[in-house]
Design a protein around this motif. Structure first.
Motif, PDB file in Angstrom:
ATOM      1  N   ALA A 107      53.127  41.979  24.518  1.00 57.05           N
ATOM      2  CA  ALA A 107      51.920  41.380  23.931  1.00 57.05           C
ATOM      3  C   ALA A 107      50.664  42.062  24.459  1.00 57.05           C
ATOM      4  N   ILE A 108      50.675  42.387  25.756  1.00 53.05           N
ATOM      5  CA  ILE A 108      49.507  43.045  26.351  1.00 53.05           C
ATOM      6  C   ILE A 108      49.347  44.463  25.808  1.00 53.05           C
ATOM      7  N   SER A 109      50.444  45.197  25.753  1.00 52.16           N
ATOM      8  CA  SER A 109      50.373  46.590  25.296  1.00 52.16           C
ATOM      9  C   SER A 109      49.959  46.686  23.829  1.00 52.16           C
ATOM     10  N   SER A 110      50.346  45.701  23.025  1.00 46.57           N
ATOM     11  CA  SER A 110      49.992  45.705  21.603  1.00 46.57           C
ATOM     12  C   SER A 110      48.622  45.088  21.341  1.00 46.57           C
ATOM     13  N   GLY A 111      48.095  44.405  22.345  1.00 45.34           N
ATOM     14  CA  GLY A 111      46.812  43.726  22.175  1.00 45.34           C
ATOM     15  C   GLY A 111      46.913  42.468  21.337  1.00 45.34           C
ATOM     16  N   ASP A 112      48.137  42.011  21.097  1.00 50.86           N
ATOM     17  CA  ASP A 112      48.363  40.832  20.250  1.00 50.86           C
ATOM     18  C   ASP A 112      48.808  39.668  21.122  1.00 50.86           C
ATOM     19  N   LEU A 113      47.861  39.059  21.819  1.00 47.87           N
ATOM     20  CA  LEU A 113      48.168  37.956  22.725  1.00 47.87           C
ATOM     21  C   LEU A 113      48.206  36.634  21.972  1.00 47.87           C
ATOM     22  N   PRO A 114      49.096  35.724  22.401  1.00 46.86           N
ATOM     23  CA  PRO A 114      49.002  34.362  21.876  1.00 46.86           C
ATOM     24  C   PRO A 114      47.729  33.713  22.383  1.00 46.86           C
ATOM     25  N   ASP A 115      47.360  32.578  21.807  1.00 49.00           N
ATOM     26  CA  ASP A 115      46.136  31.905  22.236  1.00 49.00           C
ATOM     27  C   ASP A 115      46.201  31.516  23.705  1.00 49.00           C
ATOM     28  N   MET A 116      47.384  31.112  24.152  1.00 44.92           N
ATOM     29  CA  MET A 116      47.577  30.751  25.555  1.00 44.92           C
ATOM     30  C   MET A 116      48.972  31.196  25.977  1.00 44.92           C
ATOM     31  N   MET A 117      49.121  31.541  27.237  1.00 48.67           N
ATOM     32  CA  MET A 117      50.454  31.871  27.746  1.00 48.67           C
ATOM     33  C   MET A 117      50.472  31.769  29.258  1.00 48.67           C
ATOM     34  N   ARG A 118      51.678  31.661  29.777  1.00 50.32           N
ATOM     35  CA  ARG A 118      51.871  31.624  31.224  1.00 50.32           C
ATOM     36  C   ARG A 118      52.053  33.033  31.742  1.00 50.32           C
ATOM     37  N   VAL A 119      51.353  33.350  32.822  1.00 42.22           N
ATOM     38  CA  VAL A 119      51.507  34.621  33.514  1.00 42.22           C
ATOM     39  C   VAL A 119      51.997  34.317  34.912  1.00 42.22           C
ATOM     40  N   GLY A 120      53.121  34.899  35.294  1.00 44.84           N
ATOM     41  CA  GLY A 120      53.690  34.582  36.594  1.00 44.84           C
ATOM     42  C   GLY A 120      53.281  35.530  37.700  1.00 44.84           C
ATOM     43  N   ASP A 121      52.837  36.726  37.336  1.00 41.60           N
ATOM     44  CA  ASP A 121      52.557  37.773  38.305  1.00 41.60           C
ATOM     45  C   ASP A 121      51.056  38.001  38.408  1.00 41.60           C
ATOM     46  N   LYS A 122      50.531  37.985  39.635  1.00 42.11           N
ATOM     47  CA  LYS A 122      49.101  38.221  39.850  1.00 42.11           C
ATOM     48  C   LYS A 122      48.691  39.603  39.362  1.00 42.11           C
ATOM     49  N   ASN A 123      49.596  40.579  39.440  1.00 43.61           N
ATOM     50  CA  ASN A 123      49.279  41.922  38.961  1.00 43.61           C
ATOM     51  C   ASN A 123      48.989  41.919  37.462  1.00 43.61           C
ATOM     52  N   ILE A 124      49.743  41.115  36.723  1.00 43.62           N
ATOM     53  CA  ILE A 124      49.517  41.035  35.282  1.00 43.62           C
ATOM     54  C   ILE A 124      48.186  40.354  34.992  1.00 43.62           C
ATOM     55  N   LEU A 125      47.881  39.330  35.782  1.00 45.95           N
ATOM     56  CA  LEU A 125      46.579  38.678  35.621  1.00 45.95           C
ATOM     57  C   LEU A 125      45.457  39.682  35.892  1.00 45.95           C
ATOM     58  N   ASP A 126      45.612  40.495  36.925  1.00 44.39           N
ATOM     59  CA  ASP A 126      44.627  41.538  37.208  1.00 44.39           C
ATOM     60  C   ASP A 126      44.446  42.455  35.998  1.00 44.39           C
ATOM     61  N   GLU A 127      45.574  42.838  35.403  1.00 45.24           N
ATOM     62  CA  GLU A 127      45.540  43.744  34.258  1.00 45.24           C
ATOM     63  C   GLU A 127      44.817  43.116  33.063  1.00 45.24           C
ATOM     64  N   LEU A 128      45.087  41.844  32.826  1.00 44.17           N
ATOM     65  CA  LEU A 128      44.439  41.142  31.718  1.00 44.17           C
ATOM     66  C   LEU A 128      42.927  41.074  31.918  1.00 44.17           C
ATOM     67  N   VAL A 129      42.527  40.832  33.159  1.00 43.09           N
ATOM     68  CA  VAL A 129      41.092  40.759  33.460  1.00 43.09           C
ATOM     69  C   VAL A 129      40.448  42.134  33.326  1.00 43.09           C
ATOM     70  N   GLU A 130      41.094  43.151  33.894  1.00 43.82           N
ATOM     71  CA  GLU A 130      40.543  44.506  33.863  1.00 43.82           C
ATOM     72  C   GLU A 130      40.361  45.021  32.440  1.00 43.82           C
ATOM     73  N   ASN A 131      41.255  44.598  31.543  1.00 42.37           N
ATOM     74  CA  ASN A 131      41.187  45.057  30.157  1.00 42.37           C
ATOM     75  C   ASN A 131      40.434  44.097  29.239  1.00 42.37           C
ATOM     76  N   ASP A 132      39.793  43.073  29.853  1.00 40.76           N
ATOM     77  CA  ASP A 132      38.936  42.148  29.115  1.00 40.76           C
ATOM     78  C   ASP A 132      39.683  41.478  27.959  1.00 40.76           C
ATOM     79  N   LEU A 133      40.906  41.014  28.244  1.00 43.59           N
ATOM     80  CA  LEU A 133      41.743  40.415  27.200  1.00 43.59           C
ATOM     81  C   LEU A 133      41.762  38.893  27.230  1.00 43.59           C
TER      82      LEU A 133
END
Length: 565
Positions: A107-133
């Motif tokens: 979902a992150i690589s395609s830029g097609d995120l659901p409206d809400m989702m659970r993220v278990g890894d802090k690294n992924i949260l970092d990535e989402l923030v860095e890419n302004d998603l």
């Protein structure tokens, strides 16, 4: 009247007009989304005037216990949200374990995120923030978060919310992670009774390394489970955990007894950072487990067993000793009881040479709920959190207000079926809830005075078990063991001052960890296995520490030190 007075009056009138217009405009804007009330407390549960939808990335579990006909997308929980908020759930994807992580990455690589989702890894949260998603939730949390929801996060003194803060902005709703120490050793009490073995003679809830060794050796020699192929203590090949919730089948409790804290970043009295897997205390703990392997006290197939293999050993009666958190009777030991109606466990903690239980504080957060940037109703995430972690948690009339939801609690339907697969509980919630349960079971308070729905259900479970434990069902057996033994031990050790707490100082990821950590973990895992099974000597531990530092460990420590400064 002078000109200055006239100007002042005109200015005041203009300001009043502007403020009035702004308030009307704000109310008009809000009225398209929520009910007419503008009070924050009421808006926290405000219903949308027109039906809206929210898409979810859904982390599932293998056995949800959903009733026939119900799904993750359409169940008592999602139907209640529809009734309460006029918001309809649509699952963008559903997956379990690593499959879910792959779906999130896709979902992150395609830029097609659901409206809400659970993220278990802090690294992924970092990535989402860095890419302004993802959306900044600061304002909607402040505006829509209920007082009780905010008090939950406040009970962690900022440790939970801080994990989701970036440049002062709240970018996710973190799940909380209460301290669940220690790693308890669960021993078949029916086998101890059968073999006339007495341990913990002083009744303090603690046993020594020597007592555990004696029990394991006797179980292997006497085969009280009549399996025909008994083993002593089964341990998983990854050996250690940096979270007590994941310490099942690990040697974490053994290591702690030696003052060792593998897989944790700690700080010495001089302010120096060190990695818990590289200390002399960890080496000492490995030496004991190595000795057990040589003497046949440890599972002879250590290093090759899967999680399911170890669980099968327990179910088949080949072992009566298992390490894990207070709650493993609810989802692991209950499988043993389902196969053996006589199975009874007791919980202990391994004490150090001074009679103390050495334990560490968990990471205060566990999983995050993120909202897609651009989603029209970001406040919906906060409203849903209010419902599940405030309204339901504190309701004393849930059976009449939401009978479907109440039945889910009674039937032990997994919490993953809620829209958000995270837990948000006060730091003191574990012992607070146990206090209610204990007093309710003892008749000190009426059941309806218990603060949470779950506690009231468990009081009923435990009461039924105590009335007829020989014929009790598996759920009643499990709730009795997890609370009246698992949590009761935590309460006892807390009240008696037995715990010796250690505070890990870092839970994040540094630059070198991103590139080197996988290799360092592999190096650690392989060396520890080799030491235990005798493929290399215990003295090779020192060479491992040198290699670990050279292959990036020393640089990681330097980066952590800089981060903390």
């Amino acid at each position: 009247m002078n000109n200055n007075s006239i100007v002042k009056q005109i200015t005041v009138l203009m300001l009043i007009s502007i403020i009035s217009f702004s308030l009307v405009a704000c109310n008009d804007k809000d009225s398209s989304k929520v009910t007419e009330s503008t009070e924050v407390g009421e808006n926290a549960h405000g219903k949308y005037t027109e039906e809206i939808t929210y898409t979810l990335g859904r982390l599932t579990v293998q056995n949800s216990k959903l009733p026939e006909g119900d799904t993750y997308e359409n169940n008592a929980y999602t139907r209640y949200v529809k009734e309460k908020l006029n918001a309809v759930c649509v699952d963008a994807f559903e997956a379990n374990g690593e499959d879910y992580d792959r779906q999130v990455s896709l979902a992150i690589s395609s830029g097609d995120l659901p409206d809400m989702m659970r993220v278990g890894d802090k690294n992924i949260l970092d990535e989402l923030v860095e890419n302004d998603l993802i959306a900044d939730l600061t304002e909607v949390y402040d505006t829509y978060g209920s007082d009780y929801l905010k008090s939950i996060y406040d009970s962690y003194d900022g440790r939970a919310l801080d994990t989701a803060m970036y440049d002062g902005k709240l970018m996710a709703l973190p799940g909380t992670n209460v301290d669940s120490a220690p790693s308890e050793v669960w021993i078949r009490q029916d086998w101890l009774d059968k073999l006339d073995i007495i341990i913990d003679e002083d009744g303090n809830g603690c046993i020594t390394i020597e007592e555990l060794e004696m029990v394991a050796k006797t179980f292997r020699e006497k085969d009280p489970g009549n399996s025909g192929n008994p083993i002593g203590i089964p341990l998983a090949y990854w050996l250690n955990s940096n979270d007590y919730g994941g310490s099942n089948h690990c040697m974490t409790g053994i290591a702690n007894a030696f003052g060792a804290y593998p897989k944790l970043w700690l700080q010495d009295e001089g302010g120096n950072i060190y990695y818990g897997s590289t200390t002399k205390e960890t080496k000492e703990a490995l030496g004991v487990v190595k000795k057990w392997y040589q003497e046949g006290i440890l599972d002879p197939q250590f290093g090759t067993r899967t999680w399911d293999d170890i669980t099968a050993l327990l179910i088949n009666g080949q072992s009566g000793i298992v390490f894990g958190a207070w709650h493993i009777p609810d989802w692991l030991l209950n499988n043993i009881r389902a196969m053996d109606n006589n199975a009874v466990f007791s919980a202990y903690v391994i004490e150090d040479e001074n009679g103390k239980a050495n334990v560490f504080h968990n990471n205060a957060s566990n999983g995050f709920i993120v909202v897609r940037k651009g989603y029209e109703y970001p406040e919906l995430a906060i409203k849903i959190a209010n419902i599940f972690y405030d309204e339901f948690a504190n309701s004393k009339t849930l059976a009449t207000d939401a009978p479907e939801v109440s039945k889910y609690h009674v039937d032990a339907v997994d919490g993953a079926t809620r829209p958000f697969n995270i837990e948000i509980n006060k730091y003191t919630s574990l012992l607070d809830d146990y206090s209610d349960i204990r007093r309710g079971v003892n008749g000190e308070i009426p059941i309806e005075e218990a603060r949470t729905v779950e506690s009231r259900v468990i009081i009923e479970n435990v009461t039924k078990y105590l009335k007829d434990y020989e014929n009790s069902n598996v759920t009643d057996w499990a709730k009795y063991h997890s609370r009246m033994k698992g949590v009761a031990l935590i309460e006892k050790l807390t009240n008696e001052g037995t715990f010796n707490w250690v505070n890990p100082v870092f839970w994040g990821t540094t630059d070198t960890m991103k590139t080197n950590w996988a290799n360092l973990e592999k190096l650690e895992e392989e060396m520890f296995i080799k030491i235990i099974i005798g493929a290399t000597s215990l003295d090779e531990f020192d060479a491992f520490v040198n290699d670990w530092n050279k292959q990036g460990g020393a640089q990681i420590i330097k980066e952590i030190q800089e981060t903390l400064k």
